[in-house]
Each structure stands twice: as C-alpha cells, then as structure tokens.
Design a protein around this motif. Structure first.
Motif, PDB file in Angstrom:
ATOM      1  N   UNK A 168      26.321  41.517  34.724  1.00  0.00           N
ATOM      2  CA  UNK A 168      25.715  40.325  35.326  1.00  0.00           C
ATOM      3  C   UNK A 168      25.534  39.193  34.322  1.00  0.00           C
ATOM      4  N   UNK A 169      25.691  39.485  33.025  1.00  0.00           N
ATOM      5  CA  UNK A 169      25.558  38.444  32.001  1.00  0.00           C
ATOM      6  C   UNK A 169      26.807  37.568  31.916  1.00  0.00           C
ATOM      7  N   UNK A 170      27.915  38.005  32.540  1.00  0.00           N
ATOM      8  CA  UNK A 170      29.175  37.277  32.419  1.00  0.00           C
ATOM      9  C   UNK A 170      29.389  36.347  33.613  1.00  0.00           C
ATOM     10  N   UNK A 171      30.051  35.243  33.335  1.00  0.00           N
ATOM     11  CA  UNK A 171      30.371  34.279  34.388  1.00  0.00           C
ATOM     12  C   UNK A 171      31.690  34.607  35.075  1.00  0.00           C
ATOM     13  N   UNK A 172      32.486  35.459  34.444  1.00  0.00           N
ATOM     14  CA  UNK A 172      33.748  35.906  35.023  1.00  0.00           C
ATOM     15  C   UNK A 172      34.166  37.189  34.321  1.00  0.00           C
ATOM     16  N   UNK A 173      34.657  38.156  35.109  1.00  0.00           N
ATOM     17  CA  UNK A 173      35.210  39.389  34.543  1.00  0.00           C
ATOM     18  C   UNK A 173      36.668  39.481  34.995  1.00  0.00           C
ATOM     19  N   UNK A 174      37.585  39.524  34.026  1.00  0.00           N
ATOM     20  CA  UNK A 174      39.017  39.567  34.322  1.00  0.00           C
ATOM     21  C   UNK A 174      39.577  40.951  33.995  1.00  0.00           C
ATOM     22  N   UNK A 175      40.319  41.501  34.942  1.00  0.00           N
ATOM     23  CA  UNK A 175      40.966  42.801  34.761  1.00  0.00           C
ATOM     24  C   UNK A 175      42.461  42.580  34.586  1.00  0.00           C
ATOM     25  N   UNK A 176      43.054  43.226  33.579  1.00  0.00           N
ATOM     26  CA  UNK A 176      44.472  42.991  33.292  1.00  0.00           C
ATOM     27  C   UNK A 176      45.401  43.890  34.097  1.00  0.00           C
ATOM     28  N   UNK A 177      44.858  44.914  34.768  1.00  0.00           N
ATOM     29  CA  UNK A 177      45.723  45.859  35.476  1.00  0.00           C
ATOM     30  C   UNK A 177      44.909  46.710  36.437  1.00  0.00           C
ATOM     31  N   UNK A 178      45.579  47.365  37.399  1.00  0.00           N
ATOM     32  CA  UNK A 178      44.869  48.333  38.244  1.00  0.00           C
ATOM     33  C   UNK A 178      44.241  49.459  37.431  1.00  0.00           C
ATOM     34  N   UNK A 179      44.898  49.849  36.328  1.00  0.00           N
ATOM     35  CA  UNK A 179      44.327  50.910  35.488  1.00  0.00           C
ATOM     36  C   UNK A 179      42.972  50.501  34.941  1.00  0.00           C
ATOM     37  N   UNK A 180      42.842  49.245  34.535  1.00  0.00           N
ATOM     38  CA  UNK A 180      41.564  48.769  34.014  1.00  0.00           C
ATOM     39  C   UNK A 180      40.482  48.872  35.082  1.00  0.00           C
ATOM     40  N   UNK A 181      40.842  48.529  36.313  1.00  0.00           N
ATOM     41  CA  UNK A 181      39.886  48.591  37.415  1.00  0.00           C
ATOM     42  C   UNK A 181      39.467  50.036  37.687  1.00  0.00           C
ATOM     43  N   UNK A 182      40.446  50.923  37.799  1.00  0.00           N
ATOM     44  CA  UNK A 182      40.128  52.317  38.108  1.00  0.00           C
ATOM     45  C   UNK A 182      39.266  52.953  37.023  1.00  0.00           C
ATOM     46  N   UNK A 183      39.564  52.638  35.769  1.00  0.00           N
ATOM     47  CA  UNK A 183      38.805  53.238  34.674  1.00  0.00           C
ATOM     48  C   UNK A 183      37.377  52.701  34.615  1.00  0.00           C
ATOM     49  N   UNK A 184      37.172  51.438  34.978  1.00  0.00           N
ATOM     50  CA  UNK A 184      35.818  50.888  35.013  1.00  0.00           C
ATOM     51  C   UNK A 184      35.017  51.507  36.151  1.00  0.00           C
TER      52      UNK A 184
END
Length: 260
Positions: free
Chosen positions: A56-72
């Motif tokens: 919540x401290x960030x103004x934007x969170x960018x994911x570089x790949x589906x793998x990044x999303x799944x791992x988060x």
C-alpha cells in the motif's frame, strides 16, 4: 509443414499456445528452456515478504511476467485495495484474473495494443507525468532488463525492484539430450520467447558430445521470435533464419501460417 513446432516457453505458460497450434493440425514439442523456481534463500524470501507487507506504500506495482504474479500471490491472500497495477501483456492480465484481480476491482494498465506485450509498449500506456515523484515497485525474476525502470526513472518516478522467483536453464538429463538430438535431425519451427532462453539452448548444446556440429545444426533451424532484441541476439549467435513477429500468440500463429 514443419516436422514439429517447438515451444520453448516455461512450462506453465506453454499450454494455451500449444493447444492453438495443435488445433491447426501441426505437431507440437514442448521444450521449456527456462525453469521457474520459487525463492529458496532466507534473505530473499524475507525481503519479498517485507515488500508484500507494505504494498500500500507504492503508487504503482508493475509485474514483468505471469510468473511474477503467480509467485507473489503464493504469498498474498488478496490484493490491497486502491493499489494500481501495471502488466506487460494479456498473459499477465489472465494471471491476475486467476487470482481474482480484474478491471472490475483494480486499476490495471497494460499496452494499448494487445499484440505488443513488452516494456516499451507498457511505458506508452502509462501516464508518466502523473508518476513524477511517485514510488513504483517492479516485481521480477532474478536479473532481467532495466528498460521499464529506466523509462520510469526518466519520468521522475522512484523505482524499486523485488525478486519474486528465479529462472534457471534446465539440466542436460539423458532424456533432454535425446530430445535435442532428435529435434536437430528434423526441420522444425522454434518459438523462442527470450534471449536468455536462446543462450541457454546453445549452452545445453555445448554440453553435448559434438558441440560444433550440434550448434551448426541448430543454426540451420528456423526461429520465430516476438521481439527485435531477441532477433538481434539470434543474429549475433549466428542464426540467419529468423522471423520477427509481434508479441502475443496471434503474431506467432500468423507467422506459422504464412510459412511456405
């Protein structure tokens, strides 16, 4: 028709494209050239957990790949409300949706052109002036390109990275060796979706008995690549038969269907 269409994406992302190619009546070989591994280092895991606790401290969170999303989302029960996201393509949007995050409940920025899934086109879609002085988190694997970060910093954003997974070239097992030897005896279409994967393939061939012959045979194969930087890597590595498509499955399928 080629003897086989070789899909080299990580295993978790290969299925949909393989199904579309098989539906056209073409034989498909799945040959993941990069393995995706969860973090196993105590410090890295602790850092990821600490960052996820303060999204919540960030103004934007960018994911570089589906793998990044799944791992988060392996560590995150729900996306914090009000935190905007950015992704580089439709595959990442699908990954978010699988975890319950859609345009209906979150602000998600992605390239305007769904056939252009890369950092360059994501930057074009972002409201960069609005990000001046804002905090942006980029979630990625170990290493990777800095193009997105450089563009954001040039716009005045404060950029941080967090590593969510590791990429590794597979080990040359007897089964993998046999697969590679068989593929090199035939005329195939190779879908190469990253420069790292292509370099990894040549490294695997270098571990085989007659390195020079294996590499020469591979250089005679036809590559289909979704981005100019991969085409440049291929040219530098001695590949002359390369077709450049737009990113996304549609570009790959169009390239296959246009082959004589």
């Amino acid at each position: 028709m080629p003897d086989s269409v070789v899909i080299t994406r990580p295993a978790a992302q290969a299925g949909p494209l393989a199904a579309k190619i098989a539906a056209l009546g073409w034989p498909v070989t799945l040959l993941p050239l990069l393995e995706i591994h969860a973090l196993d280092g105590e410090d890295e895991c602790a850092q990821l957990q600490a960052v996820l606790a303060r999204l919540a401290d960030y103004d934007l969170v960018a994911f570089v790949s589906p793998n990044a999303i799944d791992c988060v989302f392996a560590h995150l029960a729900v996306w914090p409300p009000g935190v905007p996201l950015a992704v580089v393509g439709e595959g990442s949007k699908m990954a978010l949706a699988a975890h319950g995050v859609t345009h209906a409940n979150a602000s998600i920025t992605s390239p305007f052109d769904t056939a252009r899934s890369d950092s360059e086109h994501l930057l074009l879609a972002l409201d960069l002036p609005a990000l001046r002085g804002k905090r942006v988190l980029i979630v990625r694997g170990d290493g990777g390109r800095d193009y997105l970060a450089d563009g954001l910093r040039a716009a005045g954003a404060e950029v941080e990275f967090v590593t969510a997974y590791r990429r590794k070239v597979p080990t040359l097992t007897p089964a993998l060796r046999a697969t590679l030897e068989n593929l090199l005896q035939h005329n195939n279409e190779w879908i190469i979706t990253s420069s790292e994967a292509l370099r990894g393939l040549l490294a695997l061939l270098g571990e085989m008995g007659d390195e020079k012959m294996a590499v020469v045979k591979m250089q005679q194969q036809h590559l289909i690549v979704p981005h100019a930087r991969i085409a440049q890597t291929a040219a530098a590595l001695g590949f002359a038969r390369v077709t450049l498509t737009g990113s996304g499955d549609a570009g790959v399928l169009a390239a296959l269907q246009s082959r004589p």
